[in-house]
Every structure is written in C-alpha cells, then in structure tokens.
Design a protein around this motif. Structure first.
Motif, PDB file in Angstrom:
ATOM      1  N   ASP A   5       0.826  -1.206   0.000  1.00 17.18           N
ATOM      2  CA  ASP A   5       0.000   0.000   0.000  1.00 17.18           C
ATOM      3  C   ASP A   5       0.862   1.258   0.000  1.00 17.18           C
ATOM      4  OD1 ASP A   5       0.675  -0.904   2.599  1.00 17.18           O
ATOM      5  OD2 ASP A   5      -0.878   0.344   3.497  1.00 17.18           O
ATOM      6  N   LYS A   6       2.048   1.187   0.622  1.00 16.12           N
ATOM      7  CA  LYS A   6       2.928   2.352   0.623  1.00 16.12           C
ATOM      8  C   LYS A   6       3.557   2.575  -0.756  1.00 16.12           C
ATOM      9  CE  LYS A   6       3.954   2.763   5.520  1.00 16.12           C
ATOM     10  NZ  LYS A   6       4.796   2.237   6.612  1.00 16.12           N
ATOM     11  N   VAL A   7       3.973   1.485  -1.421  1.00 21.79           N
ATOM     12  CA  VAL A   7       4.529   1.610  -2.767  1.00 21.79           C
ATOM     13  C   VAL A   7       3.457   2.183  -3.702  1.00 21.79           C
ATOM     14  CG1 VAL A   7       5.456   0.355  -4.754  1.00 21.79           C
ATOM     15  CG2 VAL A   7       6.150  -0.291  -2.444  1.00 21.79           C
ATOM     16  N   GLU A   8       2.235   1.719  -3.517  1.00 26.05           N
ATOM     17  CA  GLU A   8       1.115   2.206  -4.335  1.00 26.05           C
ATOM     18  C   GLU A   8       0.926   3.713  -4.144  1.00 26.05           C
ATOM     19  OE1 GLU A   8      -1.206   2.221  -7.216  1.00 26.05           O
ATOM     20  OE2 GLU A   8      -0.030   0.432  -6.710  1.00 26.05           O
ATOM     21  N   ALA A   9       1.016   4.159  -2.869  1.00 21.30           N
ATOM     22  CA  ALA A   9       0.862   5.589  -2.574  1.00 21.30           C
ATOM     23  C   ALA A   9       1.982   6.401  -3.230  1.00 21.30           C
ATOM     24  CB  ALA A   9       0.857   5.812  -1.057  1.00 21.30           C
ATOM     25  N   ILE A  10       3.193   5.862  -3.241  1.00 16.35           N
ATOM     26  CA  ILE A  10       4.325   6.554  -3.872  1.00 16.35           C
ATOM     27  C   ILE A  10       4.115   6.619  -5.383  1.00 16.35           C
ATOM     28  CG2 ILE A  10       6.798   6.365  -4.397  1.00 16.35           C
ATOM     29  CD1 ILE A  10       7.104   5.074  -1.587  1.00 16.35           C
ATOM     30  N   ARG A  11       3.633   5.508  -5.961  1.00 13.19           N
ATOM     31  CA  ARG A  11       3.380   5.472  -7.397  1.00 13.19           C
ATOM     32  C   ARG A  11       2.352   6.542  -7.782  1.00 13.19           C
ATOM     33  NH1 ARG A  11       4.678   1.119 -10.107  1.00 13.19           N
ATOM     34  NH2 ARG A  11       4.353  -0.225  -8.301  1.00 13.19           N
ATOM     35  N   LYS A  12       1.292   6.626  -6.950  1.00 11.26           N
ATOM     36  CA  LYS A  12       0.216   7.593  -7.233  1.00 11.26           C
ATOM     37  C   LYS A  12       0.743   9.023  -7.178  1.00 11.26           C
ATOM     38  CE  LYS A  12      -4.434   6.149  -5.856  1.00 11.26           C
ATOM     39  NZ  LYS A  12      -4.958   5.882  -4.503  1.00 11.26           N
ATOM     40  N   SER A  13       1.449   9.335  -6.077  1.00  8.69           N
ATOM     41  CA  SER A  13       1.973  10.697  -5.917  1.00  8.69           C
ATOM     42  C   SER A  13       2.940  11.043  -7.044  1.00  8.69           C
ATOM     43  CB  SER A  13       2.709  10.836  -4.581  1.00  8.69           C
ATOM     44  OG  SER A  13       1.839  10.553  -3.522  1.00  8.69           O
ATOM     45  N   SER A  14       3.759  10.077  -7.467  1.00  7.74           N
ATOM     46  CA  SER A  14       4.713  10.320  -8.555  1.00  7.74           C
ATOM     47  C   SER A  14       3.976  10.607  -9.856  1.00  7.74           C
ATOM     48  CB  SER A  14       5.634   9.111  -8.751  1.00  7.74           C
ATOM     49  OG  SER A  14       6.313   8.806  -7.567  1.00  7.74           O
ATOM     50  N   GLU A  15       2.933   9.810 -10.121  1.00  9.98           N
ATOM     51  CA  GLU A  15       2.157  10.005 -11.350  1.00  9.98           C
ATOM     52  C   GLU A  15       1.472  11.366 -11.364  1.00  9.98           C
ATOM     53  OE1 GLU A  15      -0.471   6.665 -11.767  1.00  9.98           O
ATOM     54  OE2 GLU A  15       1.220   5.346 -12.304  1.00  9.98           O
ATOM     55  N   GLN A  16       0.874  11.725 -10.204  1.00  2.65           N
ATOM     56  CA  GLN A  16       0.184  13.010 -10.100  1.00  2.65           C
ATOM     57  C   GLN A  16       1.091  14.170 -10.485  1.00  2.65           C
ATOM     58  OE1 GLN A  16      -1.342  13.355  -6.128  1.00  2.65           O
ATOM     59  NE2 GLN A  16      -3.005  11.913  -6.537  1.00  2.65           N
ATOM     60  N   ARG A  17       2.374  14.023 -10.197  1.00  3.14           N
ATOM     61  CA  ARG A  17       3.307  15.089 -10.521  1.00  3.14           C
ATOM     62  C   ARG A  17       3.935  14.896 -11.896  1.00  3.14           C
ATOM     63  NH1 ARG A  17       2.626  14.855  -5.462  1.00  3.14           N
ATOM     64  NH2 ARG A  17       2.813  16.640  -4.066  1.00  3.14           N
ATOM     65  N   GLY A  18       3.456  13.886 -12.595  1.00  9.61           N
ATOM     66  CA  GLY A  18       3.888  13.703 -13.968  1.00  9.61           C
ATOM     67  C   GLY A  18       5.259  13.071 -14.127  1.00  9.61           C
ATOM     68  N   TYR A  19       5.751  12.388 -13.081  1.00  6.61           N
ATOM     69  CA  TYR A  19       7.056  11.728 -13.196  1.00  6.61           C
ATOM     70  C   TYR A  19       6.876  10.377 -13.875  1.00  6.61           C
ATOM     71  CZ  TYR A  19       8.276  15.055  -9.482  1.00  6.61           C
ATOM     72  OH  TYR A  19       8.463  16.182  -8.733  1.00  6.61           O
ATOM     73  N   ASP A  20       7.912   9.955 -14.637  1.00  7.19           N
ATOM     74  CA  ASP A  20       7.826   8.625 -15.234  1.00  7.19           C
ATOM     75  C   ASP A  20       8.663   7.613 -14.437  1.00  7.19           C
ATOM     76  OD1 ASP A  20      10.264   9.571 -15.884  1.00  7.19           O
ATOM     77  OD2 ASP A  20      10.102   9.276 -18.055  1.00  7.19           O
ATOM     78  N   TYR A  21       9.058   8.012 -13.211  1.00 10.08           N
ATOM     79  CA  TYR A  21       9.780   7.100 -12.318  1.00 10.08           C
ATOM     80  C   TYR A  21       9.155   7.196 -10.930  1.00 10.08           C
ATOM     81  CZ  TYR A  21      11.841  11.588 -11.137  1.00 10.08           C
ATOM     82  OH  TYR A  21      12.003  12.887 -10.762  1.00 10.08           O
ATOM     83  N   LEU A  22       9.531   6.293 -10.029  1.00 13.18           N
ATOM     84  CA  LEU A  22       9.023   6.364  -8.663  1.00 13.18           C
ATOM     85  C   LEU A  22       9.866   7.356  -7.865  1.00 13.18           C
ATOM     86  CD1 LEU A  22       8.277   2.636  -7.764  1.00 13.18           C
ATOM     87  CD2 LEU A  22       6.710   4.399  -8.579  1.00 13.18           C
ATOM     88  N   ASP A  23       9.221   8.383  -7.327  1.00 10.43           N
ATOM     89  CA  ASP A  23       9.958   9.360  -6.524  1.00 10.43           C
ATOM     90  C   ASP A  23       9.927   8.911  -5.065  1.00 10.43           C
ATOM     91  OD1 ASP A  23      10.968  11.448  -5.092  1.00 10.43           O
ATOM     92  OD2 ASP A  23       9.988  12.998  -6.313  1.00 10.43           O
ATOM     93  N   PHE A  24      11.021   8.272  -4.632  1.00 10.12           N
ATOM     94  CA  PHE A  24      11.033   7.669  -3.303  1.00 10.12           C
ATOM     95  C   PHE A  24      11.062   8.688  -2.181  1.00 10.12           C
ATOM     96  CE2 PHE A  24      12.631   4.124  -5.889  1.00 10.12           C
ATOM     97  CZ  PHE A  24      11.625   3.225  -5.582  1.00 10.12           C
ATOM     98  N   SER A  25      11.296   9.966  -2.509  1.00 12.38           N
ATOM     99  CA  SER A  25      11.270  10.950  -1.435  1.00 12.38           C
ATOM    100  C   SER A  25       9.877  11.016  -0.808  1.00 12.38           C
ATOM    101  CB  SER A  25      11.707  12.326  -1.947  1.00 12.38           C
ATOM    102  OG  SER A  25      10.779  12.834  -2.863  1.00 12.38           O
ATOM    103  N   PHE A  26       8.854  10.556  -1.541  1.00  9.10           N
ATOM    104  CA  PHE A  26       7.497  10.547  -0.968  1.00  9.10           C
ATOM    105  C   PHE A  26       7.363   9.549   0.175  1.00  9.10           C
ATOM    106  CE2 PHE A  26       6.296  12.084  -5.330  1.00  9.10           C
ATOM    107  CZ  PHE A  26       5.973  13.361  -4.910  1.00  9.10           C
ATOM    108  N   ALA A  27       8.316   8.630   0.277  1.00  6.21           N
ATOM    109  CA  ALA A  27       8.243   7.653   1.370  1.00  6.21           C
ATOM    110  C   ALA A  27       8.539   8.307   2.708  1.00  6.21           C
ATOM    111  CB  ALA A  27       9.237   6.510   1.131  1.00  6.21           C
ATOM    112  N   THR A  28       9.293   9.416   2.682  1.00  9.73           N
ATOM    113  CA  THR A  28       9.670  10.014   3.964  1.00  9.73           C
ATOM    114  C   THR A  28       9.080  11.398   4.191  1.00  9.73           C
ATOM    115  OG1 THR A  28      11.659  11.058   3.105  1.00  9.73           O
ATOM    116  CG2 THR A  28      11.880   8.804   3.874  1.00  9.73           C
TER     117      THR A  28
END
Ligand SMILES: Nc1nc2c(ncn2[C@@H]2O[C@H](COP(=O)(O)OP(=O)(O)O)[C@@H](O)[C@H]2O)c(=O)[nH]1
Ligand SMILES: [Mg+2]
Lengths: 315, 415
Positions: free
Chosen positions: B33-56
C-alpha cells in the motif's frame, strides 16, 4: 499463556544468567517512563486496550518494580469497542491494582459537545479528541503517555518523545523542541501538557516480537477466529457488531480473520488470517505486505488525515 | 536484535530522501500500500519514475514544496539488524536539526551531489559529525548517473573530502566513500554493473558488517539517578532502590561506588531488572540498584566507581550549538539540563563563533545567533559532575532551557 499474576508482580527472583542482556528499545522506553514520573506531577497512561498500550503497561511495570505503577490508566471509550477489549481491560487493571479512569465519548455526544457522524464511513474516532481534552482538563493531567509509534504513519514520524500541546491540545508541528541525546525537556507552562511516546522508536514487528518474548496476554480478537464479515472497498468488516454500518446489498459471509489493531470497531478492518498463536502472528507480520494502518479507514480519507487530526489534539 | 541509528546530512536536493526511500524499497521494507501511494503521488506530478522521497516527506508543506522541513525517523530491518534513520533537512538554517540527528546516531551518511562536488555546506555537515563524534561516516557520492559514472569525478571528490579530514580532531572516526545513484539504486542495496571500477561495499553492505559495539561510545561508568524506588509493601518494606540507566562502562555487584555530590562511599548490593536480580549490567541498561549502606540519595545524584571520579565544578567551558531565535548573550540565565540534573546557570561569555569553514574561528561579538556554533563559558548555581564530551558523550553534553519560554535553546558539549 502466562498472565501477570500477583507472584510475578511482587517477588523478585535471582536470574539464572548473571549478566543482564540489553534490549535497547526496552531500556529506552523504561528510561522515558522514569523521566515522566520525575518531571511531571500528574501523569496518566492512555490505555486503549490495544497491543501498544498493553505493551506500555508491561514497560511501566518494569520501570518501577518492585513498586506499583505510580500513575492511573485512562480509557477514552468510544462506546464502539470490541467487547473482548473491555473485558480484557478490566481484568488487567484488577491484576495490577492500578486505578482506571474511563471517560465516554457517548457523554460528550449527550452533552451536545460533539455531533455523531452518519453514513457509510461514520466513525467515533475523531470525536475522541473532545472527550480526551475534557478529561485532561478535569483531572489536570500534565503528561499523557501514549503508545503511538513513528513507523505508523508519515506525520507520526516527525513526532517528538515529549510532545508539547497547548491549552487547546494542539500540535504545532513546525515549532517542535529539538530532542538531543536522551535529554528530555519536560518544562511546561500551566495549562500546557505533554504527550509522551515511550515506544516511539518501535516498529509493529518490534511490538509483536516483544509480546511473544514476554508472553504478554492480549485480547483474543488479535488471533484468528471465525467471524461474520462483509467486504467493502477491499476491506473486511465485522458484521456481528451493530455499530459497523452495513448496506443491505453488502453480503455477509463467515471467514477466519483476525484484527491487527483494535481501535474503534466502526473503522477497524479485519484481515484474513489463520494465525491463532502469537508465534504465527509474529511470522505473519514479518512477511506482511500491507501496513498496519492500511486497515484503518480514518487514515484513508486523505493523505494528510493524521497531520490534521494531530493539530487538533488527537493522539 | 541490534539497533543501529543513522543520521543523514546533505544539502537540499542532494537526494537524502530518495536514498532513504531506495533503502526501504530495495530491502522490501515498503508494504504494497505504501509503494502504491508513492506510485500515485509520482504520477500526479507527472514523473515517469518512482519518486522515493514521498516515502519520507510526511508533512503537507513538505510534499507541496518537495522538501524536508523537520527530522523524520524511518525504520527498517534486515535479518541482522534494526535500523533507525533520521532524515534531516539540509538547509543552512536547519543546522539544529542536523545536530539533533547526529546526537542520537552512531553512523552518519553525508551526501554529495557528484555534479557539484564538495561545497561550502559539505564542510558544515562534516564538521557537525566530527564535533559530535559520530564514529562511522559514509560519504555517499550521489547522482553518479548524471556524470556518466565517472571514476575520475568520484576520485576528485574523495580527495577534496580527505582534505577536510586532515584537520579532524577525532582520529578514531572512520570514513568510507561509496559512489551511488539513489534514483537508479546503484550501490545502495544492490551492487551495480555501471561502475566496474568500484569494488567496495554497497551502503547497506557497509552498514550490515558494522559491529554496533564498535560504534558505541564507551568511557567510565556513570549512573545518574532518575527516581528513588520505595514500594512500601510487605515484601519490600525497607526496600530503597535507585532507578537509572547505566552509561559508559558497566556495574557489578560488589563494586565500590561513590555517591555524588555527597562523596559518600558504599558498595553495589543488588542489580534489579524488573523481577530478577543480576550480577552484572552493561552501559545502556535501565536498572534499579540497591546499596549496602543506607545513604540519602535523590534524583540528580550520580553513582560512580570510587576510582573513576568525574570532574565536579561550578564553571564549565563548552562548545554550544544555538537553536533559538533569541540570541545567546553574556549575563543571560538558562536552566542547564545535564543528565538528570537541572541547574540554573548564567552565561559568562561567548569566546568565538566557529565558522562553517573548517577549523577557522570568526569574531563572536560576544553573541551566538540561531544555528551558530561557538565556544561559551558558563557559571552554574551549584556544581555538576561531568566529563569532557570527548571522554563520555552522555556525561559531557547538556541542553540549555530558556526559563521564560521553556524552549530547548541550545545544546552544549563540554571541553
Ligand atoms: N538523476 C538522479 N537524480 C536524483 C538522484 N537522487 C535524487 N535525485 C533527484 O534529486 C531531487 C532531490 O531529491 P531528494 O531526495 O528530495 O533530495 P533531499 O532534499 O536531499 O531530500 C529529486 O528530484 C530526485 O529525484 C540520483 O541518484 N540521480
Ligand atoms: Mg528530503
């Protein structure tokens, strides 16, 4: 399973190993409990009946043995607790011989201080805050010890061990006191209070492993059992309890489930599990792919849900 | 299980949050569920990679501005160890957060952007970890993917950093240089093929082989009394135990001890931990101690071995890091919290401000402003029992509390 009996309470024995083995997290928590008692006049332990607060109680016992726990426990009762939790709570305080204070969310509703939520996602979790703040004022508590952990949620990761709250119970997340080494600054003004989190640095797995190692008794709903349930939004809800809202088209089935947290029934979902012993629960948590709070609807409402609730005085 | 505490340091955008997120992801510590949340936040900002800074990055303002404001504590474990990482913000004005993170850590990861190399702020990051005597330092040269994984770039940065270390005052400090890409995951948990010229450990590999006992601070045994335990029950009618945490060395039954400040002598009779007694307990243990003799002891007193007395003084010299908006000035009164003691104190003078430029001093104007570090003389209303920070971290550090606001206004390291 072994319970905390009178004997283990009052009579020390000589250990069969002569050198004390250190558990860093346990030692840190005991240190924090002792600082609370030294630095505050009127502390209280907020007891929910969940595994984290049961763990706190064991740590408090360890901190002051052979003396009794030198502060009362307080339960803010939403009225939506699992019956198993309440029975467990009453048994525990009797065994420990400590004072239990109960304050009810229902009373705050009756007095018109808060309004009950309605609908599919209605929960009393938010309403607890008012009842808690009133109780703090009523008893003039200057330190409230709670079982929150930093690994639970992102806003909690920024929480201090001694977290100062103003007269309105508010958390000012951008203006927190730095905590250096293990020096805890408990200086506050009249009207302020401190929320204390002795197991800040524990993870969910640390708590479960500790419960296993210490053979601490916990309420039965943490273990796998048969229950009538229904599924909504991919989460499993208890169908046996009236307080959980269920629409007519939501089908009831019987499944083997357990609960990973035991908060308010109306917002605590179950997980499918066959783990019916503490050993099995620990290995299930170790392999788990869903975080603990993933099963709590109150955090799903929005990404910033916890931060907002904390600013308003929630634990 | 062993617990290892790690602090991170680096300037804004060097990739601290990304590196921590990467550590979590590659050790499979992030739940679905946490990886999913990171994927969502990254997509919302238009990134084509996972932005792991959202984990912290946990506070709303942090996510909106894409920066870290406050220290966050992140947890993960391997089969060998439990890790606690403090993600500390890198802005100059947040020195206090970095000092805070370093105060509880045994290891520091200092990040350097491979494109920028050693910069003004790197000096400060190293200086703080040197001042606080953090034993093991990993210099992670990040964003290697943006410099074609160049060995030359890495070596240049390494020798620039070595130049800082040449003036270090802490000889036992261990430095390890690792070229990484936090974004791509090179040399974080997995070894990479992109840099065949590097044959050292990955970041996790290095952390895993560290012995916690090696990075812990030792010193002489200090036992500051937190509470006096008097059960007054039938079984324990005359029981008088002293609760506290052992710091420095260890305590054994039969040890000859001296009680400070009274200088009374006695012997350790029993060591309790909950409902059992032990012959011996080491530093880090929260225990209850009883003594052979009836001595009047209260919170704030300290038990030490009779042949290991600390200094007992009413005047101290210390390096202070200032954390309050109100400047530190001569004549100002503060409460000093040192171990379990709280003593009123008066600032005698500020000798010099220590510059971010390593080793050089700056004129102090007899004041310390927020985030400045300086040399300060302090007069105490009664003596404290202390060691130099160098000899015993726990007994050589203190905080200054503003008696008007109750704020933790500064932290000191006694000379
Ligand atoms: N190309 C590249 N970009 C990176 C790397 N590490 C971090 N970044 C990017 O640098 C920016 C800042 O990263 P962040 O982790 O927020 O930095 P912090 O301020 O130190 O926490 C983000 O856009 C990251 O995606 C890396 O190794 N390579
Ligand atoms: Mg960051």
């Amino acid at each position: 399973m072994e319970t905390v009996t009178e004997e283990t309470q009052t009579k020390a024995t000589i250990s069969n190993t002569s050198v004390l083995e250190i558990n860093a997290l346990e030692s840190e928590a005991i240190y924090i409990f002792r600082e609370v008692v030294a630095q505050f006049e009127n502390p209280v332990l907020l007891f929910s009946g969940g595994k984290d607060s049961i763990t706190l109680v064991r740590l408090a016992q360890k901190a002051f043995f052979p003396a009794k726990i030198p502060f009362p426990l307080m339960h803010i009762d939403t009225g939506h607790n699992f019956p198993e939790t309440i029975a467990f709570r009453d048994k525990l305080v009797k065994e420990l011989g400590v004072e239990l204070i109960v304050r009810n969310v229902q009373d705050s509703i009756n007095e018109g201080k808060v309004v009950e939520e309605t609908g599919k996602y209605a929960s009393r979790n938010m309403l607890q805050t008012t009842t808690l703040l009133d109780a703090i004022e009523e008893f003039k508590f200057d330190a409230c010890i709670g079982g929150a952990r930093r690994d639970e949620e992102k806003a909690r990761a920024k929480e201090r061990i001694f977290s100062v709250r103003d007269d309105f119970g508010q958390w000012d997340e951008k203006n927190q006191r730095p905590e250096l080494f293990d020096l805890l600054n408990g200086e506050i003004e009249l009207g302020q209070n401190v929320r204390v989190f002795p197991i800040s640095n524990w993870t969910e797995l640390d708590v479960w492993s500790y419960i296993e190692k210490e053979r601490i008794e916990i309420p039965s709903i943490y273990f796998a059992h048969q229950r009538n349930i229904f599924v909504r939004d991919g989460l499993i809800w208890s169908a046996d309890d009236e307080v959980v809202f269920r629409a007519e088209d939501e089908l009831v089935e019987e499944k083997t489930v357990r609960f990973r947290t035991v908060g308010d029934m109306s917002c605590t979902a179950a997980v499918l599990s066959t783990a019916d012993t503490i050993e099995k629960v620990v290995s299930e948590i170790r392999d788990s792919k869903i975080s603990e709070r993933g099963a709590r609807i109150d955090d799903k409402r929005s990404e910033a849900a916890m931060e907002k609730r904390k600013q308003q005085g929630y634990f | 299980m062993e617990v290892l505490k790690i602090a991170t340091a680096g300037s804004v955008d060097d990739g601290k949050s990304t590196l921590i997120g990467r550590l979590l992801y590659d050790t499979k510590s992030l739940t679905d569920d946490k990886v999913e949340a990171i994927r969502k936040s990254s997509e919302q900002r238009g990134y084509d990679y996972l932005d792991f800074s959202f984990a912290t990055d946990g506070l709303v303002a942090e996510r909106e501005q894409g920066i870290t404001i406050d220290v966050a504590h992140i947890y993960f474990s391997t089969l060998k160890k439990s890790y606690i990482i403090a993600d500390t913000p890198g802005h100059v004005e947040y020195t206090r957060n970095m000092v805070t993170g370093a105060s509880t850590s045994q290891v520091a990861i200092i990040l350097i952007d491979a494109r920028k190399g050693v910069i003004e702020q790197t000096y400060r990051h190293f200086f703080i970890n040197n001042l606080l005597r953090v034993k093991d330092i990993i210099v992670a040269v990040n964003k290697m993917d943006l410099v074609d994984y160049s060995e030359e770039v890495f070596n240049d940065i390494k020798s620039d950093f070595e130049a800082l270390n040449a003036v270090s005052t802490y000889a036992e400090q261990q430095l390890t240089y690792i070229p990484v890409s936090a974004l791509k995951g090179d040399n974080i948990v997995e070894k990479t093929d992109a840099m065949p010229w590097y044959d050292g450990d990955t970041i996790l590999g290095h952390l895993e082989q560290l012995e916690v006992s090696d990075v812990q601070d030792g010193g002489q045994t200090r036992f500051a009394v937190q509470n006096v335990i008097r059960p007054k029950t039938e079984e324990y009618h005359d029981f008088r135990g002293f609760a506290g945490k052992i710091k420095g060395g260890k305590l054994k039954v039969g040890d000859k001890i001296t009680v400070l400040p009274s200088l009374t002598q006695s012997k350790v009779k029993e060591i309790y931990f909950f409902d059992k007694t032990y012959q011996e307990a080491a530093a880090g243990s929260s225990v209850v101690i009883t003594l052979e003799d009836e001595i009047n002891i209260t919170r704030g007193d300290m038990l030490v071995k009779s042949d290991e007395l600390p200094k007992i003084e009413k005047q101290i010299e210390a390096t202070v890091c200032w954390m309050d908006n109100k400047q530190l000035q001569p004549g100002a009164k503060y409460l000093i919290q040192h171990n379990t003691n709280k003593v009123l104190s008066k600032i005698d003078g500020v000798k010099h401000v220590i510059s971010t430029q390593y080793g050089s001093h700056q004129d102090a104007n007899n004041k310390l402003a927020l985030n400045e570090i300086g040399s300060v003389s302090i007069k105490l209303s009664k003596p404290i029992f202390y060691d130099s920070y160098q000899d015993n971290k726990a007994n050589g550090s203190f905080i200054l509390i503003d008696p008007q606001t109750n704020a933790t206004a500064g932290v000191g390291f006694i000379d």
